[in-house]
Write a protein that holds these residues in place. Sequence first.
Motif, PDB file in Angstrom:
ATOM      1  N   ILE A  38       0.886  -1.192  -0.020  1.00 35.73           N
ATOM      2  CA  ILE A  38      -0.277   0.048   0.007  1.00 35.73           C
ATOM      3  C   ILE A  38       0.843   1.349   0.206  1.00 35.73           C
ATOM      4  O   ILE A  38       0.655   2.247  -0.694  1.00 35.73           O
ATOM      5  CB  ILE A  38      -0.946   0.069   1.329  1.00 35.73           C
ATOM      6  CG1 ILE A  38      -1.981  -1.165   1.101  1.00 35.73           C
ATOM      7  CG2 ILE A  38      -1.691   1.278   1.470  1.00 35.73           C
ATOM      8  CD1 ILE A  38      -2.955  -1.115   2.121  1.00 35.73           C
ATOM      9  N   TRP A  39       1.914   1.293   0.971  1.00 35.82           N
ATOM     10  CA  TRP A  39       2.819   2.420   0.959  1.00 35.82           C
ATOM     11  C   TRP A  39       3.550   2.638  -0.394  1.00 35.82           C
ATOM     12  O   TRP A  39       3.940   3.951  -0.796  1.00 35.82           O
ATOM     13  CB  TRP A  39       3.887   2.347   2.046  1.00 35.82           C
ATOM     14  CG  TRP A  39       3.149   2.748   3.523  1.00 35.82           C
ATOM     15  CD1 TRP A  39       3.245   1.662   4.263  1.00 35.82           C
ATOM     16  CD2 TRP A  39       2.550   3.977   3.781  1.00 35.82           C
ATOM     17  NE1 TRP A  39       2.540   2.384   5.436  1.00 35.82           N
ATOM     18  CE2 TRP A  39       2.176   3.715   4.954  1.00 35.82           C
ATOM     19  CE3 TRP A  39       2.481   5.064   3.146  1.00 35.82           C
ATOM     20  CZ2 TRP A  39       1.750   4.684   5.709  1.00 35.82           C
ATOM     21  CZ3 TRP A  39       2.060   6.282   4.083  1.00 35.82           C
ATOM     22  CH2 TRP A  39       1.705   5.947   5.365  1.00 35.82           C
ATOM     23  N   VAL A  40       3.952   1.431  -1.190  1.00 38.48           N
ATOM     24  CA  VAL A  40       4.572   1.552  -2.624  1.00 38.48           C
ATOM     25  C   VAL A  40       3.507   2.323  -3.346  1.00 38.48           C
ATOM     26  O   VAL A  40       4.059   3.323  -4.092  1.00 38.48           O
ATOM     27  CB  VAL A  40       4.880   0.263  -3.016  1.00 38.48           C
ATOM     28  CG1 VAL A  40       5.389   0.334  -4.477  1.00 38.48           C
ATOM     29  CG2 VAL A  40       5.923  -0.238  -2.205  1.00 38.48           C
ATOM     30  N   GLY A  41       2.279   1.892  -3.521  1.00 35.66           N
ATOM     31  CA  GLY A  41       1.411   2.662  -4.222  1.00 35.66           C
ATOM     32  C   GLY A  41       1.108   4.210  -3.914  1.00 35.66           C
ATOM     33  O   GLY A  41       0.944   4.882  -4.872  1.00 35.66           O
ATOM     34  N   VAL A  42       0.984   4.331  -2.352  1.00 37.47           N
ATOM     35  CA  VAL A  42       1.024   5.664  -2.084  1.00 37.47           C
ATOM     36  C   VAL A  42       1.973   6.823  -2.593  1.00 37.47           C
ATOM     37  O   VAL A  42       2.096   7.860  -3.243  1.00 37.47           O
ATOM     38  CB  VAL A  42       0.845   5.865  -0.687  1.00 37.47           C
ATOM     39  CG1 VAL A  42       0.954   7.195   0.054  1.00 37.47           C
ATOM     40  CG2 VAL A  42      -0.425   5.214  -0.189  1.00 37.47           C
ATOM     41  N   GLY A  43       3.384   5.819  -2.497  1.00 33.71           N
ATOM     42  CA  GLY A  43       4.574   6.963  -2.900  1.00 33.71           C
ATOM     43  C   GLY A  43       4.624   6.900  -4.301  1.00 33.71           C
ATOM     44  O   GLY A  43       4.852   7.931  -4.826  1.00 33.71           O
ATOM     45  N   GLY A 111      -4.196 -13.502  -4.091  1.00 32.02           N
ATOM     46  CA  GLY A 111      -2.957 -14.122  -4.988  1.00 32.02           C
ATOM     47  C   GLY A 111      -1.768 -13.147  -4.108  1.00 32.02           C
ATOM     48  O   GLY A 111      -1.556 -13.202  -3.115  1.00 32.02           O
ATOM     49  N   ASN A 112      -0.751 -12.662  -5.092  1.00 35.57           N
ATOM     50  CA  ASN A 112       0.368 -11.847  -4.489  1.00 35.57           C
ATOM     51  C   ASN A 112       0.236 -10.670  -3.687  1.00 35.57           C
ATOM     52  O   ASN A 112       1.028 -10.235  -3.284  1.00 35.57           O
ATOM     53  CB  ASN A 112       1.479 -11.717  -5.461  1.00 35.57           C
ATOM     54  CG  ASN A 112       0.888 -10.932  -6.694  1.00 35.57           C
ATOM     55  OD1 ASN A 112       0.170 -10.033  -6.573  1.00 35.57           O
ATOM     56  ND2 ASN A 112       1.825 -10.919  -7.971  1.00 35.57           N
ATOM     57  N   GLY A 113      -0.809 -10.043  -3.933  1.00 36.87           N
ATOM     58  CA  GLY A 113      -1.339  -8.828  -3.170  1.00 36.87           C
ATOM     59  C   GLY A 113      -1.000  -7.694  -3.721  1.00 36.87           C
ATOM     60  O   GLY A 113      -1.035  -6.289  -3.285  1.00 36.87           O
ATOM     61  N   TRP A 114      -0.296  -7.521  -4.967  1.00 36.06           N
ATOM     62  CA  TRP A 114       0.170  -6.405  -5.470  1.00 36.06           C
ATOM     63  C   TRP A 114      -0.907  -5.434  -6.182  1.00 36.06           C
ATOM     64  O   TRP A 114      -0.764  -4.320  -6.243  1.00 36.06           O
ATOM     65  CB  TRP A 114       1.246  -6.420  -6.790  1.00 36.06           C
ATOM     66  CG  TRP A 114       2.597  -6.748  -6.187  1.00 36.06           C
ATOM     67  CD1 TRP A 114       3.198  -7.857  -6.187  1.00 36.06           C
ATOM     68  CD2 TRP A 114       3.375  -5.960  -5.748  1.00 36.06           C
ATOM     69  NE1 TRP A 114       4.582  -7.863  -5.590  1.00 36.06           N
ATOM     70  CE2 TRP A 114       4.504  -6.502  -5.153  1.00 36.06           C
ATOM     71  CE3 TRP A 114       3.311  -4.429  -5.658  1.00 36.06           C
ATOM     72  CZ2 TRP A 114       5.700  -5.705  -4.797  1.00 36.06           C
ATOM     73  CZ3 TRP A 114       4.301  -3.692  -4.860  1.00 36.06           C
ATOM     74  CH2 TRP A 114       5.625  -4.301  -4.709  1.00 36.06           C
ATOM     75  N   ALA A 115      -2.243  -6.052  -6.224  1.00 36.00           N
ATOM     76  CA  ALA A 115      -3.390  -5.310  -6.725  1.00 36.00           C
ATOM     77  C   ALA A 115      -3.688  -4.364  -5.505  1.00 36.00           C
ATOM     78  O   ALA A 115      -4.436  -3.285  -5.570  1.00 36.00           O
ATOM     79  CB  ALA A 115      -4.461  -5.875  -6.943  1.00 36.00           C
ATOM     80  N   VAL A 116      -3.517  -4.708  -4.300  1.00 40.53           N
ATOM     81  CA  VAL A 116      -3.839  -3.727  -3.183  1.00 40.53           C
ATOM     82  C   VAL A 116      -2.710  -2.344  -3.366  1.00 40.53           C
ATOM     83  O   VAL A 116      -3.102  -1.235  -2.999  1.00 40.53           O
ATOM     84  CB  VAL A 116      -3.671  -4.189  -1.890  1.00 40.53           C
ATOM     85  CG1 VAL A 116      -2.070  -4.502  -1.341  1.00 40.53           C
ATOM     86  CG2 VAL A 116      -4.253  -3.660  -0.821  1.00 40.53           C
ATOM     87  N   ALA A 117      -1.526  -2.714  -3.922  1.00 42.74           N
ATOM     88  CA  ALA A 117      -0.654  -1.314  -4.155  1.00 42.74           C
ATOM     89  C   ALA A 117      -1.416  -0.499  -5.173  1.00 42.74           C
ATOM     90  O   ALA A 117      -1.212   0.610  -4.980  1.00 42.74           O
ATOM     91  CB  ALA A 117       0.585  -1.808  -4.645  1.00 42.74           C
ATOM     92  N   ALA A 118      -1.965  -1.095  -6.329  1.00 45.69           N
ATOM     93  CA  ALA A 118      -2.749  -0.441  -7.098  1.00 45.69           C
ATOM     94  C   ALA A 118      -3.966   0.346  -6.631  1.00 45.69           C
ATOM     95  O   ALA A 118      -4.281   1.559  -6.934  1.00 45.69           O
ATOM     96  CB  ALA A 118      -3.241  -1.422  -8.181  1.00 45.69           C
TER      97      ALA A 118
END
Length: 316
Positions: A38-43, A111-118
């Motif tokens: 999530i923080w990666v997506g926010v950044g 899955g791998n959870g990267w959709a939550v970064a999106a």
Amino acid sequence: MIGTLLIGLREGLEAALVVSILLAYVRQLGRRDAAIKIWVGVGAAILLSLIVGGVLTFGAYGLSFRAQEAIGGSLSILAVGMVTWMVFWMLRASHGLSAELRGQVDRAIIGNGWAVAALGFVSVGREGLETALFIWATTRASDLSPLVGFLTAVSGILLAVILGYALFRGMIRVNLSRFFRWSGVLLVVFAAGVLAYGIHDLQEAALLPGPFAEAPAGASGVIASWYGESAWAFRVSHVIAPDGVLGALLKGTLGFSPEMTWLEVIAWLAFLIPTLTIFLRASFAQDRAARAQRAALKTTTVARPEPVTASSKGTP
């Protein structure tokens, strides 16, 4: 200046609330990896917003005057549309925002959870892009320097982060419904001023009729009155100096300029009156519905009957 501070505060608080809800929920699920994503997506969203703000501020100076005014006017009108949509969206979504975001996290975390970064990127990026665009349009409309507008907006965002953290930690309680209502009212007023200035830019670019363009050949009557000197609704620069304190204050808050065309005035009134009326009616109707729902829950709550004992029955 007040407009940029308010947009930074409001948009920042919306983003802070969204991020707080996302982080709190994944923490409850025990998904520390999802919180990092999530923080990666926010950044990434913050970086994109800064890039867009830089392009808007410094990217048009190689163009001709008419091209700059055409782009500036078009983007100002786009900013008004985005902020108006945001004000009404937050009004509608504020009561059920937490449940909606949790449902989105449940779907994104599979899955791998990267959709939550999106999800974090889209949630914050939307607010960031709206902030960059509206701050740029507001600084143009109020003749603020880009640096002053940027620093004022950053101050509002930092204040929003502090408020968001305090709300997240339970340190303060704020009636968010009232906050978003009255900040929405102010943003609608500021947006009306940005719209009028956008119209002015398009008139200077000769894309709309105004005092800076010649009437079409053969035009007469009403059409001709929209061009030339007759296009001015009023010109009171000799009474209110455009670069004075009063002129800057009126332009930065109400969108009032000492020299305005009829088209600017009509656009300002046509946007402000119906938009503000619809927004306030919807806001107060939502409050009445919420109070009625709470009252209905109270009246339908039935007290548990007392247990029947031998003493309560009486002795035969």
